[in-house]
Design a protein around this motif. Sequence first.
Motif, mmCIF file in Angstrom:
data_model
loop_
_atom_site.group_PDB
_atom_site.id
_atom_site.type_symbol
_atom_site.label_atom_id
_atom_site.label_comp_id
_atom_site.label_asym_id
_atom_site.label_seq_id
_atom_site.Cartn_x
_atom_site.Cartn_y
_atom_site.Cartn_z
ATOM 1 N N GLY A 29 68.111 74.488 17.653
ATOM 2 C CA GLY A 29 68.601 72.876 18.384
ATOM 3 C C GLY A 29 68.624 71.691 16.725
ATOM 4 N N VAL A 30 68.083 71.716 15.695
ATOM 5 C CA VAL A 30 67.524 70.844 15.204
ATOM 6 C C VAL A 30 68.420 70.201 14.588
ATOM 7 C CG1 VAL A 30 66.208 70.446 13.336
ATOM 8 C CG2 VAL A 30 65.718 71.646 14.161
ATOM 9 N N ILE A 31 69.842 71.212 13.863
ATOM 10 C CA ILE A 31 70.846 70.096 13.562
ATOM 11 C C ILE A 31 71.774 70.624 14.225
ATOM 12 C CG2 ILE A 31 69.916 69.340 11.127
ATOM 13 C CD1 ILE A 31 70.794 72.468 10.150
ATOM 14 N N GLN A 32 73.562 70.017 14.113
ATOM 15 C CA GLN A 32 73.730 70.691 14.546
ATOM 16 C C GLN A 32 75.411 70.832 13.993
ATOM 17 O OE1 GLN A 32 74.560 71.209 18.105
ATOM 18 N NE2 GLN A 32 71.994 70.515 18.176
ATOM 19 N N PHE A 33 75.649 71.394 13.950
ATOM 20 C CA PHE A 33 77.290 71.889 12.227
ATOM 21 C C PHE A 33 78.276 70.676 12.872
ATOM 22 C CE2 PHE A 33 81.180 73.950 11.001
ATOM 23 C CZ PHE A 33 80.820 73.712 9.528
ATOM 24 N N ARG A 34 78.761 70.415 13.962
ATOM 25 C CA ARG A 34 79.395 69.869 14.308
ATOM 26 C C ARG A 34 79.502 67.950 13.572
ATOM 27 N NH1 ARG A 34 82.047 69.472 20.323
ATOM 28 N NH2 ARG A 34 82.272 72.103 19.441
ATOM 29 N N GLU A 35 78.280 68.149 13.578
ATOM 30 C CA GLU A 35 78.096 66.128 13.151
ATOM 31 C C GLU A 35 78.261 66.596 11.440
ATOM 32 O OE1 GLU A 35 74.643 65.534 15.068
ATOM 33 O OE2 GLU A 35 75.157 65.686 16.170
ATOM 34 N N LEU A 36 77.915 67.362 11.371
ATOM 35 C CA LEU A 36 77.956 67.656 9.512
ATOM 36 C C LEU A 36 78.538 68.582 8.538
ATOM 37 C CD1 LEU A 36 73.891 68.850 9.563
ATOM 38 C CD2 LEU A 36 74.585 66.679 9.744
ATOM 39 N N ARG A 37 79.990 68.874 9.223
ATOM 40 C CA ARG A 37 80.547 69.633 9.072
ATOM 41 C C ARG A 37 81.200 68.979 7.450
ATOM 42 N NH1 ARG A 37 84.900 70.462 14.076
ATOM 43 N NH2 ARG A 37 85.200 68.613 14.321
ATOM 44 N N VAL A 38 81.894 67.649 8.051
ATOM 45 C CA VAL A 38 82.362 66.768 6.969
ATOM 46 C C VAL A 38 81.423 66.558 5.868
ATOM 47 C CG1 VAL A 38 83.492 64.161 6.274
ATOM 48 C CG2 VAL A 38 83.948 65.797 8.545
ATOM 49 N N PRO A 39 80.520 65.739 5.677
ATOM 50 C CA PRO A 39 79.394 65.630 4.788
ATOM 51 C C PRO A 39 79.680 67.297 4.152
ATOM 52 C CG PRO A 39 78.596 65.676 6.250
ATOM 53 C CD PRO A 39 79.609 65.711 6.464
ATOM 54 N N ALA A 40 78.831 68.184 5.095
ATOM 55 C CA ALA A 40 78.772 69.582 3.756
ATOM 56 C C ALA A 40 80.569 69.652 3.384
ATOM 57 C CB ALA A 40 78.684 70.568 5.104
ATOM 58 N N LEU A 41 81.357 69.801 3.949
ATOM 59 C CA LEU A 41 82.290 69.822 2.821
ATOM 60 C C LEU A 41 82.711 68.858 2.306
ATOM 61 C CD1 LEU A 41 85.264 70.866 2.389
ATOM 62 C CD2 LEU A 41 86.109 69.395 4.243
ATOM 63 N N MET A 42 82.273 67.115 1.746
ATOM 64 C CA MET A 42 82.322 66.327 0.267
ATOM 65 C C MET A 42 81.776 67.114 -0.054
ATOM 66 S SD MET A 42 84.054 65.301 1.502
ATOM 67 C CE MET A 42 84.539 64.229 -0.377
ATOM 68 N N GLU A 56 63.182 58.922 14.416
ATOM 69 C CA GLU A 56 64.637 58.453 14.226
ATOM 70 C C GLU A 56 65.051 57.202 13.741
ATOM 71 O OE1 GLU A 56 67.416 60.222 13.808
ATOM 72 O OE2 GLU A 56 66.447 62.235 14.020
ATOM 73 N N ARG A 57 65.299 56.751 13.052
ATOM 74 C CA ARG A 57 65.271 54.906 12.364
ATOM 75 C C ARG A 57 66.812 54.488 12.222
ATOM 76 N NH1 ARG A 57 60.324 53.376 8.501
ATOM 77 N NH2 ARG A 57 59.064 54.347 9.587
ATOM 78 N N ALA A 58 67.174 53.518 12.262
ATOM 79 C CA ALA A 58 68.820 52.654 12.614
ATOM 80 C C ALA A 58 69.177 53.723 11.170
ATOM 81 C CB ALA A 58 68.843 51.368 12.819
ATOM 82 N N ALA A 59 70.421 53.995 10.791
ATOM 83 C CA ALA A 59 70.889 54.136 9.837
ATOM 84 C C ALA A 59 71.267 52.604 8.693
ATOM 85 C CB ALA A 59 72.010 54.476 9.721
ATOM 86 N N ARG A 60 70.827 52.958 7.975
ATOM 87 C CA ARG A 60 71.362 51.661 6.822
ATOM 88 C C ARG A 60 72.669 51.525 6.444
ATOM 89 N NH1 ARG A 60 65.691 51.499 2.920
ATOM 90 N NH2 ARG A 60 64.307 50.919 4.514
ATOM 91 N N ILE A 61 73.497 52.593 6.303
ATOM 92 C CA ILE A 61 74.941 52.138 5.192
ATOM 93 C C ILE A 61 75.470 53.855 7.204
ATOM 94 C CG2 ILE A 61 74.767 51.921 3.320
ATOM 95 C CD1 ILE A 61 75.472 55.564 3.425
ATOM 96 N N SER A 62 76.816 53.264 6.781
ATOM 97 C CA SER A 62 76.982 53.764 7.961
ATOM 98 C C SER A 62 77.940 55.438 7.334
ATOM 99 C CB SER A 62 78.932 53.326 8.529
ATOM 100 O OG SER A 62 79.734 52.536 7.065
ATOM 101 N N ALA A 63 78.394 55.780 8.339
ATOM 102 C CA ALA A 63 78.886 57.071 8.556
ATOM 103 C C ALA A 63 79.848 58.064 7.036
ATOM 104 C CB ALA A 63 79.033 58.341 9.608
ATOM 105 N N LYS A 64 80.583 56.828 7.126
ATOM 106 C CA LYS A 64 81.646 57.005 6.077
ATOM 107 C C LYS A 64 81.538 57.408 4.626
ATOM 108 C CE LYS A 64 85.778 56.845 8.963
ATOM 109 N NZ LYS A 64 87.283 56.939 9.431
ATOM 110 N N PRO A 65 80.985 55.830 4.480
ATOM 111 C CA PRO A 65 80.481 55.254 3.315
ATOM 112 C C PRO A 65 79.269 56.685 2.677
ATOM 113 C CG PRO A 65 80.140 53.371 3.802
ATOM 114 C CD PRO A 65 80.737 55.287 5.018
ATOM 115 N N PHE A 66 78.486 57.288 3.407
ATOM 116 C CA PHE A 66 77.361 58.355 2.903
ATOM 117 C C PHE A 66 77.947 59.415 3.112
ATOM 118 C CE2 PHE A 66 74.498 61.875 4.672
ATOM 119 C CZ PHE A 66 73.244 61.350 4.025
ATOM 120 N N GLU A 67 79.373 59.831 3.876
ATOM 121 C CA GLU A 67 79.790 61.149 3.842
ATOM 122 C C GLU A 67 80.605 61.283 2.793
ATOM 123 O OE1 GLU A 67 79.877 61.867 8.387
ATOM 124 O OE2 GLU A 67 81.881 61.900 7.436
#
Length: 255
Positions: free
Chosen positions: A71-84, A129-140
């Motif tokens: 339960g440390v990571i969720q694939f659903r949350e990370l599938r897009v950056p993994a693909l990229m 956990e801290r606030a993200a410095r950039i949003s998800a799309k620029p990161f992914e």
Amino acid sequence: MEVELGWNVFLILFFVAMLAGFVDALAGGGGLIVIPVMMLMGFPVLNVLATNKLQGSIGTLTSSLTMMRRGVIQFRELRVPALMSFVGACLGTVLIQLIDPSVLDFLIPLVLLAIGLYFLLTPSAGQTERAARISAKPFEFGVVPAIGFYDGFFGPGTGSFFSLANITLRGMHIVKASGAARLFNFASNVASVAVFVVGGQVLWLVGAVMICGQIIGSVSGSVMAVKHGSRLIRPLIVVVCFAMVIRFLLQRFWA
């Protein structure tokens, strides 16, 4: 130079892969252990790189699945950056065929040194956990494929780069950041392995033995990461980064 594949060689490679899998699950940098040992044993360079990517990809897959089950990571949350990451690595692997990677000889040690110093001098990094410095799309679609591209193009330190990016840019806890880094690294490894397989560079029997060691080491390292968190991960990242810097310098000035 041809290597005589006796039981002693397979035994050494099994334990080397197990150690590499353990370290890689925690901090990245497993190739720092595998590649020098295989080179010293006399395996050809391309075979070393290809076989290391094969066994390393299974190791990162194993540690990723272990962290998902816990339960440390969720694939659903990370599938897009993994693909990229996969896409970036494909582009990097294609480009490495066309230009000389020595252009990174001076840049990469400096970046690795900076990462090591960051974790050494910032004990609180990734503690909460801290606030993200950039949003998800620029990161992914920007940061992750760029690091994946680097892995396909050059490679050393990729796990540490992913971990640092997850912590500093997305505000992840260090354990979650390390788990996500393993998944992204698995995606980039698969891209490189595919190219090496097409080129016929993988030593399948050697790789099979090392995969067994990798799986044991990766599961053990992932469990340790979940149990002990930043107390174990942060010092290992520092050690791995500094070790890679030393290796780069030795290769550059003592080869």
